[in-house]
Design a protein around this motif. Structure first.
Motif, PDB file in Angstrom:
ATOM      1  N   LEU A 144       0.823  -1.212   0.000  1.00 14.73           N
ATOM      2  CA  LEU A 144       0.000   0.000   0.000  1.00 14.73           C
ATOM      3  C   LEU A 144       0.858   1.263   0.000  1.00 14.73           C
ATOM      4  CD1 LEU A 144      -2.955  -1.003   2.345  1.00 14.73           C
ATOM      5  CD2 LEU A 144      -2.989  -0.716  -0.138  1.00 14.73           C
ATOM      6  N   ASP A 145       1.980   1.243   0.700  1.00 16.03           N
ATOM      7  CA  ASP A 145       2.885   2.404   0.685  1.00 16.03           C
ATOM      8  C   ASP A 145       3.437   2.660  -0.715  1.00 16.03           C
ATOM      9  OD1 ASP A 145       2.494   2.876   3.378  1.00 16.03           O
ATOM     10  OD2 ASP A 145       4.407   1.975   4.002  1.00 16.03           O
ATOM     11  N   ALA A 146       3.828   1.603  -1.418  1.00 19.03           N
ATOM     12  CA  ALA A 146       4.351   1.757  -2.779  1.00 19.03           C
ATOM     13  C   ALA A 146       3.293   2.342  -3.702  1.00 19.03           C
ATOM     14  CB  ALA A 146       4.841   0.409  -3.313  1.00 19.03           C
ATOM     15  N   ILE A 147       2.054   1.873  -3.560  1.00 21.56           N
ATOM     16  CA  ILE A 147       0.954   2.391  -4.381  1.00 21.56           C
ATOM     17  C   ILE A 147       0.682   3.852  -4.043  1.00 21.56           C
ATOM     18  CG2 ILE A 147      -1.525   2.179  -4.838  1.00 21.56           C
ATOM     19  CD1 ILE A 147      -1.110  -0.903  -4.526  1.00 21.56           C
ATOM     20  N   ARG A 148       0.644   4.176  -2.755  1.00 21.14           N
ATOM     21  CA  ARG A 148       0.397   5.568  -2.342  1.00 21.14           C
ATOM     22  C   ARG A 148       1.483   6.510  -2.861  1.00 21.14           C
ATOM     23  NH1 ARG A 148      -1.291   3.000   2.763  1.00 21.14           N
ATOM     24  NH2 ARG A 148      -3.555   3.261   2.895  1.00 21.14           N
ATOM     25  N   GLN A 149       2.725   6.076  -2.819  1.00 21.46           N
ATOM     26  CA  GLN A 149       3.831   6.922  -3.285  1.00 21.46           C
ATOM     27  C   GLN A 149       3.712   7.247  -4.767  1.00 21.46           C
ATOM     28  OE1 GLN A 149       7.504   4.989  -2.247  1.00 21.46           O
ATOM     29  NE2 GLN A 149       7.276   5.412  -0.067  1.00 21.46           N
ATOM     30  N   GLN A 150       3.331   6.292  -5.573  1.00 17.50           N
ATOM     31  CA  GLN A 150       3.297   6.499  -7.021  1.00 17.50           C
ATOM     32  C   GLN A 150       1.966   7.023  -7.543  1.00 17.50           C
ATOM     33  OE1 GLN A 150       5.086   3.756  -9.709  1.00 17.50           O
ATOM     34  NE2 GLN A 150       6.422   2.901  -8.138  1.00 17.50           N
ATOM     35  N   PHE A 151       0.877   6.848  -6.758  1.00 18.27           N
ATOM     36  CA  PHE A 151      -0.444   7.162  -7.300  1.00 18.27           C
ATOM     37  C   PHE A 151      -1.245   8.145  -6.445  1.00 18.27           C
ATOM     38  CE2 PHE A 151       0.831   3.119  -9.080  1.00 18.27           C
ATOM     39  CZ  PHE A 151       0.597   3.320 -10.426  1.00 18.27           C
ATOM     40  N   SER A 152      -0.580   8.886  -5.609  1.00 23.02           N
ATOM     41  CA  SER A 152      -1.267   9.887  -4.793  1.00 23.02           C
ATOM     42  C   SER A 152      -2.014  10.861  -5.704  1.00 23.02           C
ATOM     43  CB  SER A 152      -0.246  10.644  -3.941  1.00 23.02           C
ATOM     44  OG  SER A 152      -0.890  11.637  -3.183  1.00 23.02           O
ATOM     45  N   GLY A 153      -3.284  11.082  -5.434  1.00 20.62           N
ATOM     46  CA  GLY A 153      -4.093  12.008  -6.229  1.00 20.62           C
ATOM     47  C   GLY A 153      -4.614  11.447  -7.539  1.00 20.62           C
ATOM     48  N   ALA A 154      -4.395  10.156  -7.807  1.00 13.74           N
ATOM     49  CA  ALA A 154      -4.807   9.561  -9.086  1.00 13.74           C
ATOM     50  C   ALA A 154      -6.260   9.094  -9.091  1.00 13.74           C
ATOM     51  CB  ALA A 154      -3.890   8.390  -9.441  1.00 13.74           C
ATOM     52  N   GLY A 155      -6.935   9.152  -7.964  1.00 13.14           N
ATOM     53  CA  GLY A 155      -8.334   8.736  -7.928  1.00 13.14           C
ATOM     54  C   GLY A 155      -8.545   7.248  -7.776  1.00 13.14           C
ATOM     55  N   LEU A 156      -7.551   6.552  -7.247  1.00 12.23           N
ATOM     56  CA  LEU A 156      -7.701   5.112  -7.018  1.00 12.23           C
ATOM     57  C   LEU A 156      -8.638   4.864  -5.842  1.00 12.23           C
ATOM     58  CD1 LEU A 156      -3.988   3.917  -7.147  1.00 12.23           C
ATOM     59  CD2 LEU A 156      -5.732   3.469  -8.844  1.00 12.23           C
ATOM     60  N   ARG A 157      -9.439   3.826  -5.947  1.00 10.06           N
ATOM     61  CA  ARG A 157     -10.255   3.338  -4.828  1.00 10.06           C
ATOM     62  C   ARG A 157      -9.771   1.924  -4.539  1.00 10.06           C
ATOM     63  NH1 ARG A 157     -14.685   6.765  -3.298  1.00 10.06           N
ATOM     64  NH2 ARG A 157     -14.941   5.006  -1.896  1.00 10.06           N
ATOM     65  N   TYR A 158      -9.815   1.513  -3.256  1.00 12.25           N
ATOM     66  CA  TYR A 158      -9.354   0.165  -2.936  1.00 12.25           C
ATOM     67  C   TYR A 158     -10.058  -0.382  -1.702  1.00 12.25           C
ATOM     68  CZ  TYR A 158      -6.585   1.538   1.144  1.00 12.25           C
ATOM     69  OH  TYR A 158      -6.194   1.988   2.385  1.00 12.25           O
ATOM     70  N   TRP A 159     -10.002  -1.695  -1.567  1.00 10.84           N
ATOM     71  CA  TRP A 159     -10.389  -2.370  -0.340  1.00 10.84           C
ATOM     72  C   TRP A 159      -9.571  -3.645  -0.233  1.00 10.84           C
ATOM     73  CZ3 TRP A 159     -13.798  -1.334  -4.296  1.00 10.84           C
ATOM     74  CH2 TRP A 159     -14.253  -2.414  -5.053  1.00 10.84           C
ATOM     75  N   VAL A 160      -9.400  -4.114   0.998  1.00 12.14           N
ATOM     76  CA  VAL A 160      -8.610  -5.307   1.284  1.00 12.14           C
ATOM     77  C   VAL A 160      -9.518  -6.319   1.980  1.00 12.14           C
ATOM     78  CG1 VAL A 160      -6.612  -6.228   2.532  1.00 12.14           C
ATOM     79  CG2 VAL A 160      -6.498  -3.935   1.537  1.00 12.14           C
ATOM     80  N   THR A 161      -9.467  -7.564   1.508  1.00 13.07           N
ATOM     81  CA  THR A 161     -10.239  -8.636   2.126  1.00 13.07           C
ATOM     82  C   THR A 161      -9.324  -9.820   2.437  1.00 13.07           C
ATOM     83  OG1 THR A 161     -10.828  -9.477  -0.064  1.00 13.07           O
ATOM     84  CG2 THR A 161     -12.419  -8.031   1.002  1.00 13.07           C
ATOM     85  N   THR A 162      -9.743 -10.591   3.408  1.00 11.47           N
ATOM     86  CA  THR A 162      -9.012 -11.803   3.774  1.00 11.47           C
ATOM     87  C   THR A 162      -9.349 -12.906   2.778  1.00 11.47           C
ATOM     88  OG1 THR A 162      -9.157 -11.185   6.096  1.00 11.47           O
ATOM     89  CG2 THR A 162      -8.654 -13.477   5.625  1.00 11.47           C
ATOM     90  N   VAL A 163      -8.356 -13.667   2.404  1.00  5.91           N
ATOM     91  CA  VAL A 163      -8.546 -14.802   1.492  1.00  5.91           C
ATOM     92  C   VAL A 163      -8.646 -16.066   2.343  1.00  5.91           C
ATOM     93  CG1 VAL A 163      -7.504 -16.154  -0.370  1.00  5.91           C
ATOM     94  CG2 VAL A 163      -7.307 -13.651  -0.361  1.00  5.91           C
ATOM     95  N   ALA A 164      -9.749 -16.772   2.239  1.00  6.48           N
ATOM     96  CA  ALA A 164      -9.961 -17.986   3.016  1.00  6.48           C
ATOM     97  C   ALA A 164      -9.104 -19.140   2.500  1.00  6.48           C
ATOM     98  CB  ALA A 164     -11.437 -18.384   2.997  1.00  6.48           C
ATOM     99  N   GLU A 165      -8.949 -19.187   1.196  1.00  6.48           N
ATOM    100  CA  GLU A 165      -8.197 -20.296   0.603  1.00  6.48           C
ATOM    101  C   GLU A 165      -7.762 -19.900  -0.801  1.00  6.48           C
ATOM    102  OE1 GLU A 165      -9.088 -24.936  -0.661  1.00  6.48           O
ATOM    103  OE2 GLU A 165     -10.316 -23.981   0.883  1.00  6.48           O
ATOM    104  N   THR A 166      -6.577 -20.354  -1.188  1.00  8.75           N
ATOM    105  CA  THR A 166      -6.117 -20.189  -2.560  1.00  8.75           C
ATOM    106  C   THR A 166      -5.491 -21.506  -3.007  1.00  8.75           C
ATOM    107  OG1 THR A 166      -3.889 -19.417  -1.982  1.00  8.75           O
ATOM    108  CG2 THR A 166      -5.581 -17.740  -2.249  1.00  8.75           C
TER     109      THR A 166
END
Length: 100
Positions: free
Chosen positions: A74-96
């Motif tokens: 998330l820090d890497a994304i924030r550094q490069q895309f601040s002000g770009a209008g990105l929306r995000y959410w984080v969810t737990t993965v039960a299984e992969t």
């Protein structure tokens, strides 16, 4: 190992740059990208066609990664895309896995 899924709604103007960041990220296990329509965006952020349709063109990116890497990613994304209008959410993965 606990894994998370980061879902990003990415404006077309920064899609390729975001995909490049993820392809080069050592924290990313797997990701997908698909064209999508984003609803609920600020009216002034939409072009004329989007205003009439009531939705914005966007790319939905889903990233699977280790929970321990959340802050770094998330820090890497924030550094490069601040002000770009990105929306995000984080969810737990039960299984992969992979069906072979």
């Amino acid at each position: 190992m606990s894994e998370l899924c980061l879902t990003l709604i990415c404006p077309p103007a920064v899609e390729e740059k975001m995909l490049d960041l993820l392809l080069l990220s050592p924290n990313v296990t797997f990701f997908t990208s698909t064209a999508t329509a984003a609803h609920g965006m600020a009216h002034e952020d939409l072009d004329q066609t989007e205003q009439v349709l009531g939705r914005a063109r966007a790319t939905k990116i889903q990233v699977i990664f280790a929970a321990a890497d959340k802050a770094a990613l998330l820090d890497a994304i924030r550094q490069q895309f601040s002000g770009a209008g990105l929306r995000y959410w984080v969810t737990t993965v039960a299984e992969t896995g992979e069906i072979t």
